[in-house]
Write a protein that holds these residues in place. Sequence first.
Motif, PDB file in Angstrom:
ATOM      1  N   GLN A 114       0.819  -1.214   0.000  1.00 49.02           N
ATOM      2  CA  GLN A 114       0.000   0.000   0.000  1.00 49.02           C
ATOM      3  C   GLN A 114       0.851   1.262   0.000  1.00 49.02           C
ATOM      4  OE1 GLN A 114      -2.636  -0.201   3.384  1.00 49.02           O
ATOM      5  NE2 GLN A 114      -3.461  -2.196   2.810  1.00 49.02           N
ATOM      6  N   LEU A 115       1.905   1.262   0.798  1.00 46.86           N
ATOM      7  CA  LEU A 115       2.716   2.463   0.975  1.00 46.86           C
ATOM      8  C   LEU A 115       3.692   2.699  -0.182  1.00 46.86           C
ATOM      9  CD1 LEU A 115       3.533   2.072   4.777  1.00 46.86           C
ATOM     10  CD2 LEU A 115       2.080   3.843   3.758  1.00 46.86           C
ATOM     11  N   ASP A 116       4.256   1.636  -0.701  1.00 44.41           N
ATOM     12  CA  ASP A 116       5.243   1.749  -1.783  1.00 44.41           C
ATOM     13  C   ASP A 116       5.216   0.470  -2.619  1.00 44.41           C
ATOM     14  OD1 ASP A 116       7.338   2.484  -3.427  1.00 44.41           O
ATOM     15  OD2 ASP A 116       8.899   1.959  -1.964  1.00 44.41           O
ATOM     16  N   PRO A 117       4.259   0.377  -3.539  1.00 44.07           N
ATOM     17  CA  PRO A 117       4.075  -0.861  -4.317  1.00 44.07           C
ATOM     18  C   PRO A 117       5.341  -1.366  -4.993  1.00 44.07           C
ATOM     19  CG  PRO A 117       2.265   0.666  -4.727  1.00 44.07           C
ATOM     20  CD  PRO A 117       3.277   1.418  -3.921  1.00 44.07           C
ATOM     21  N   GLU A 118       6.158  -0.453  -5.489  1.00 44.82           N
ATOM     22  CA  GLU A 118       7.357  -0.855  -6.226  1.00 44.82           C
ATOM     23  C   GLU A 118       8.341  -1.644  -5.358  1.00 44.82           C
ATOM     24  OE1 GLU A 118       8.065  -0.517  -9.369  1.00 44.82           O
ATOM     25  OE2 GLU A 118       6.350   0.692  -9.991  1.00 44.82           O
ATOM     26  N   SER A 119       8.268  -1.459  -4.046  1.00 43.66           N
ATOM     27  CA  SER A 119       9.241  -2.115  -3.166  1.00 43.66           C
ATOM     28  C   SER A 119       8.752  -3.447  -2.608  1.00 43.66           C
ATOM     29  CB  SER A 119       9.589  -1.186  -1.991  1.00 43.66           C
ATOM     30  OG  SER A 119       8.501  -1.080  -1.085  1.00 43.66           O
ATOM     31  N   PHE A 120       7.507  -3.814  -2.921  1.00 35.98           N
ATOM     32  CA  PHE A 120       6.917  -4.987  -2.285  1.00 35.98           C
ATOM     33  C   PHE A 120       7.737  -6.256  -2.486  1.00 35.98           C
ATOM     34  CE2 PHE A 120       4.335  -8.834  -2.824  1.00 35.98           C
ATOM     35  CZ  PHE A 120       3.865  -8.983  -1.533  1.00 35.98           C
ATOM     36  N   LEU A 121       8.137  -6.554  -3.704  1.00 36.56           N
ATOM     37  CA  LEU A 121       8.852  -7.804  -3.959  1.00 36.56           C
ATOM     38  C   LEU A 121      10.241  -7.790  -3.333  1.00 36.56           C
ATOM     39  CD1 LEU A 121       7.731  -8.456  -7.628  1.00 36.56           C
ATOM     40  CD2 LEU A 121       7.007  -9.695  -5.582  1.00 36.56           C
ATOM     41  N   ASP A 122      10.887  -6.639  -3.337  1.00 36.17           N
ATOM     42  CA  ASP A 122      12.202  -6.536  -2.691  1.00 36.17           C
ATOM     43  C   ASP A 122      12.075  -6.745  -1.188  1.00 36.17           C
ATOM     44  OD1 ASP A 122      15.083  -5.893  -2.675  1.00 36.17           O
ATOM     45  OD2 ASP A 122      14.434  -4.103  -1.590  1.00 36.17           O
ATOM     46  N   VAL A 123      11.068  -6.123  -0.573  1.00 36.56           N
ATOM     47  CA  VAL A 123      10.847  -6.325   0.860  1.00 36.56           C
ATOM     48  C   VAL A 123      10.503  -7.792   1.134  1.00 36.56           C
ATOM     49  CG1 VAL A 123       9.335  -5.777   2.804  1.00 36.56           C
ATOM     50  CG2 VAL A 123      10.220  -3.944   1.357  1.00 36.56           C
ATOM     51  N   PRO A 127      13.244   2.326   3.226  1.00 40.59           N
ATOM     52  CA  PRO A 127      11.885   2.581   2.713  1.00 40.59           C
ATOM     53  C   PRO A 127      11.615   4.062   2.480  1.00 40.59           C
ATOM     54  CG  PRO A 127      11.819   2.126   5.062  1.00 40.59           C
ATOM     55  CD  PRO A 127      13.224   1.831   4.620  1.00 40.59           C
ATOM     56  N   LYS A 128      10.651   4.320   1.611  1.00 39.12           N
ATOM     57  CA  LYS A 128      10.254   5.696   1.308  1.00 39.12           C
ATOM     58  C   LYS A 128       9.253   6.233   2.329  1.00 39.12           C
ATOM     59  CE  LYS A 128      10.913   5.111  -3.673  1.00 39.12           C
ATOM     60  NZ  LYS A 128      10.255   5.123  -5.008  1.00 39.12           N
ATOM     61  N   TYR A 129       8.810   5.402   3.229  1.00 39.04           N
ATOM     62  CA  TYR A 129       7.845   5.774   4.251  1.00 39.04           C
ATOM     63  C   TYR A 129       8.527   5.651   5.612  1.00 39.04           C
ATOM     64  CZ  TYR A 129       7.763   0.747   3.670  1.00 39.04           C
ATOM     65  OH  TYR A 129       8.162  -0.548   3.497  1.00 39.04           O
ATOM     66  N   THR A 130       7.941   6.267   6.608  1.00 38.08           N
ATOM     67  CA  THR A 130       8.538   6.248   7.938  1.00 38.08           C
ATOM     68  C   THR A 130       8.055   5.047   8.748  1.00 38.08           C
ATOM     69  OG1 THR A 130       6.754   7.526   8.948  1.00 38.08           O
ATOM     70  CG2 THR A 130       8.569   8.765   7.930  1.00 38.08           C
ATOM     71  N   ARG A 131       8.754   4.797   9.816  1.00 40.94           N
ATOM     72  CA  ARG A 131       8.349   3.750  10.756  1.00 40.94           C
ATOM     73  C   ARG A 131       6.947   4.045  11.290  1.00 40.94           C
ATOM     74  NH1 ARG A 131       8.876   2.474  16.430  1.00 40.94           N
ATOM     75  NH2 ARG A 131       9.695   0.348  16.798  1.00 40.94           N
ATOM     76  N   GLU A 132       6.691   5.298  11.573  1.00 40.32           N
ATOM     77  CA  GLU A 132       5.394   5.700  12.116  1.00 40.32           C
ATOM     78  C   GLU A 132       4.275   5.450  11.111  1.00 40.32           C
ATOM     79  OE1 GLU A 132       8.215   7.500  12.288  1.00 40.32           O
ATOM     80  OE2 GLU A 132       8.527   7.067  14.439  1.00 40.32           O
ATOM     81  N   GLN A 133       4.511   5.759   9.838  1.00 40.24           N
ATOM     82  CA  GLN A 133       3.494   5.529   8.804  1.00 40.24           C
ATOM     83  C   GLN A 133       3.199   4.036   8.658  1.00 40.24           C
ATOM     84  OE1 GLN A 133       5.675   7.649   5.724  1.00 40.24           O
ATOM     85  NE2 GLN A 133       4.018   9.157   5.550  1.00 40.24           N
ATOM     86  N   PHE A 134       4.245   3.231   8.730  1.00 38.03           N
ATOM     87  CA  PHE A 134       4.100   1.780   8.633  1.00 38.03           C
ATOM     88  C   PHE A 134       3.291   1.237   9.811  1.00 38.03           C
ATOM     89  CE2 PHE A 134       5.846  -2.400   9.877  1.00 38.03           C
ATOM     90  CZ  PHE A 134       5.597  -3.141   8.729  1.00 38.03           C
ATOM     91  N   LEU A 135       3.684   1.606  11.016  1.00 33.89           N
ATOM     92  CA  LEU A 135       3.032   1.064  12.205  1.00 33.89           C
ATOM     93  C   LEU A 135       1.608   1.588  12.374  1.00 33.89           C
ATOM     94  CD1 LEU A 135       5.999   1.147  14.742  1.00 33.89           C
ATOM     95  CD2 LEU A 135       5.031  -0.848  13.575  1.00 33.89           C
ATOM     96  N   GLU A 136       1.358   2.794  11.898  1.00 24.70           N
ATOM     97  CA  GLU A 136       0.007   3.353  12.000  1.00 24.70           C
ATOM     98  C   GLU A 136      -1.022   2.473  11.303  1.00 24.70           C
ATOM     99  OE1 GLU A 136      -2.364   7.566  11.135  1.00 24.70           O
ATOM    100  OE2 GLU A 136      -0.398   7.209  10.248  1.00 24.70           O
ATOM    101  N   LYS A 137      -0.604   1.835  10.214  1.00 30.28           N
ATOM    102  CA  LYS A 137      -1.528   0.990   9.452  1.00 30.28           C
ATOM    103  C   LYS A 137      -1.707  -0.397  10.070  1.00 30.28           C
ATOM    104  CE  LYS A 137      -1.212   2.941   4.796  1.00 30.28           C
ATOM    105  NZ  LYS A 137      -2.662   2.855   4.488  1.00 30.28           N
ATOM    106  N   LEU A 138      -0.835  -0.758  10.996  1.00 30.03           N
ATOM    107  CA  LEU A 138      -0.850  -2.111  11.530  1.00 30.03           C
ATOM    108  C   LEU A 138      -1.221  -2.205  13.008  1.00 30.03           C
ATOM    109  CD1 LEU A 138       2.423  -3.376   9.813  1.00 30.03           C
ATOM    110  CD2 LEU A 138       0.129  -4.266   9.382  1.00 30.03           C
ATOM    111  N   THR A 139      -0.736  -1.266  13.773  1.00 27.60           N
ATOM    112  CA  THR A 139      -0.855  -1.360  15.231  1.00 27.60           C
ATOM    113  C   THR A 139      -2.312  -1.415  15.675  1.00 27.60           C
ATOM    114  OG1 THR A 139       1.224  -0.178  15.519  1.00 27.60           O
ATOM    115  CG2 THR A 139      -0.261  -0.246  17.410  1.00 27.60           C
ATOM    116  N   ILE A 140      -2.581  -2.321  16.584  1.00 27.14           N
ATOM    117  CA  ILE A 140      -3.908  -2.445  17.169  1.00 27.14           C
ATOM    118  C   ILE A 140      -3.995  -1.550  18.405  1.00 27.14           C
ATOM    119  CG2 ILE A 140      -5.598  -4.022  18.165  1.00 27.14           C
ATOM    120  CD1 ILE A 140      -4.936  -4.493  15.175  1.00 27.14           C
TER     121      ILE A 140
END
Length: 210
Positions: free
Chosen positions: A87-96, A134-147
């Motif tokens: 969602q955040l950076d589609p181009e990096s999905f396979l590399d990640v 990544p092109k996104y921050t740790r905070e942006q990543f965790l915001e989408k996941l954290t319960i």
Amino acid sequence: MTLPPKFNASHAVPKFEELKTAPNVIDIYLDYTCPFSAKFFINWYENLYPKLKTDFDSKVQVVFHNYVQVWHPTSNLVHEAGLVVAQLDPESFLDVSYHLFKNIAQFYDTATADLTRNQIYEKIFDSVIAATKPKYTREQFLEKLTINTKVAEDSNSGNAASNDLKVFTRIGRQNGVHVTPTVFFNGFRDTSIESSTPISVIEEKIKALL
């Protein structure tokens, strides 16, 4: 049931707009915490993916399917993380995904048994994704996941990856997928392909499609 177009930018190689003809499609179903999936994807990513646009002239498309094996409890969380990357950076999905598989043991039962769900999301970013710059921050990543556990009422609504994971689960169940890796050529399962199948064998199967 084909992959929804929104995943083309992240999960498919080559992308629709890069294809020279109507695609021959190879669907691969993989689990991030399955050692056989790891062996399979690392081999394909390093030795087959680079040839899809060159040796095969963008006439065959390989599509990654996130497929959770429920007996690996952490798998669900790692796949949610992968889908948030898409969602955040589609181009990096396979590399990640490649780096997640390279670091698979960090998400085995013994490495995560004493961690909470939210701590595992943090571990995924800190121990693997951060190294991919990544092109996104740790905070942006965790915001989408954290319960959020500090809510007024109990909730079971999941996170920003839940609906995407449901899509991949439905496709896999509809197609009768059980083990990982599982491979389909143009909609037909090829049971001869295993994690140890040489790339030269896969190349011959692709040539037979063209």
